[in-house]
Write a protein that holds these residues in place. Structure first.
Motif, PDB file in Angstrom:
ATOM      1  N   PRO A  40      13.525  18.606  11.911  1.00  0.00           N
ATOM      2  CA  PRO A  40      11.816  18.249  11.260  1.00  0.00           C
ATOM      3  C   PRO A  40      11.415  17.272   9.971  1.00  0.00           C
ATOM      4  CG  PRO A  40      13.656  19.666  10.152  1.00  0.00           C
ATOM      5  CD  PRO A  40      13.971  18.920  11.453  1.00  0.00           C
ATOM      6  N   LEU A  81       8.208  17.791   7.374  1.00  0.00           N
ATOM      7  CA  LEU A  81       8.771  18.133   5.909  1.00  0.00           C
ATOM      8  C   LEU A  81       7.715  16.850   5.180  1.00  0.00           C
ATOM      9  CD1 LEU A  81      12.116  19.286   6.696  1.00  0.00           C
ATOM     10  CD2 LEU A  81       9.585  20.509   5.903  1.00  0.00           C
ATOM     11  N   VAL A 118       5.544  26.461   3.476  1.00  0.00           N
ATOM     12  CA  VAL A 118       6.494  25.480   4.766  1.00  0.00           C
ATOM     13  C   VAL A 118       5.671  26.973   5.995  1.00  0.00           C
ATOM     14  CG1 VAL A 118       7.731  24.437   4.705  1.00  0.00           C
ATOM     15  CG2 VAL A 118       8.585  26.402   5.155  1.00  0.00           C
ATOM     16  N   ALA A 146      11.599  23.174  10.836  1.00  0.00           N
ATOM     17  CA  ALA A 146      10.040  23.068   9.404  1.00  0.00           C
ATOM     18  C   ALA A 146      10.066  24.586   8.381  1.00  0.00           C
ATOM     19  CB  ALA A 146       9.297  21.598   9.625  1.00  0.00           C
TER      20      ALA A 146
END
Length: 233
Positions: free
Chosen positions: A154, A158, A170, A189
């Motif tokens: 991820p 991120l 997120v 993520a």
């Protein structure tokens, strides 16, 4: 009403940039440079792995293909990046129809757009320059920008969040890509929207198996998807 998507992370090759077999062609050049000839069992095995891992950091792919030999993996990666860059320089680089307009619309709606890739920065920059896209997105990222790990980790998603500070959650991130690894990266993520597109490497079944929340014909459909979701339609 659903939370508004404020950060959109888009893959490049196969998603916003037409691949048209360029990755496989560049791989063929890299393989020959290391003595792996087309038509051989080893070439077929390696090409099968390249297809299965579309979207992954290319140096990671070559490390798998040449286990325990970092020098050879780096030579193969350099040959691949050089071959891909040459294809781009020769004019074999086109946007997916409607991709530029989709990015422009997303930004006009107040969303931050980040373009990501599994290629090295030099190749990413060559593609952006060839398309006239250097200023199209708010930010562009390659694996090295995120600490070296590309998809399916991820990290790039991120990093996009940390660099832009475009979202406070997120769940306000949308990720779109054409590969299973794009889907894994987005789901890991925590993105609320992880949209697979059918303009690249993998089919709907593969995309959904790795977490796609939606599957679209192309990235051109993404702005409408986000708008409709936020309107509760």
């Amino acid at each position: 009403m659903k939370q508004r998507t404020s950060l959109v992370v888009l893959d490049m090759a196969g998603t916003t940039v037409a691949d048209d077999g360029l990755v496989e062609r560049a791989f063929g050049t890299a393989a020959r440079a290391l003595g792996v000839e087309p038509g051989t069992a080893r070439h077929h095995e390696q090409l099968t792995y390249v297809r299965a891992t579309m979207g992954e950091s290319k140096i990671s792919v070559f490390r798998h293909l040449f286990p325990g030999d970092e020098e050879q993996a780096r030579r193969a990666n350099a040959a691949f990046e050089s071959a891909y860059g040459q294809l781009v320089a020769e004019g074999h680089c086109e946007p997916v129809p409607g991709a530029r307009e989709a990015i422009e619309r997303l930004r006009a709606e107040g969303r931050t757009v980040v373009l990501t890739t599994g290629f090295a920065r030099v190749t990413q920059d060559a593609v952006l320059a060839a398309l006239g896209w250097r200023d199209l997105a708010d930010l562009t990222l390659c694996p090295a920008d995120a600490g070296g790990r590309g998809r399916p980790y991820p990290d790039m998603v991120l990093t996009a969040l940390l660099r832009t500070r475009a979202a406070d959650d997120v769940r306000r991130i949308a990720v779109a890509g054409d590969t299973s690894y794009d889907m894994l990266s987005g789901t890991r993520a925590g993105a609320a929207v992880v949209a697979g597109v059918l303009t690249g490497a993998h089919d709907e079944a593969a995309l959904r198996a790795c977490g796609a929340t939606h599957v679209l014909g192309s990235v051109a459909e993404l702005p409408d998807l986000l708008a409709e979701a936020e309107d509760g339609r």
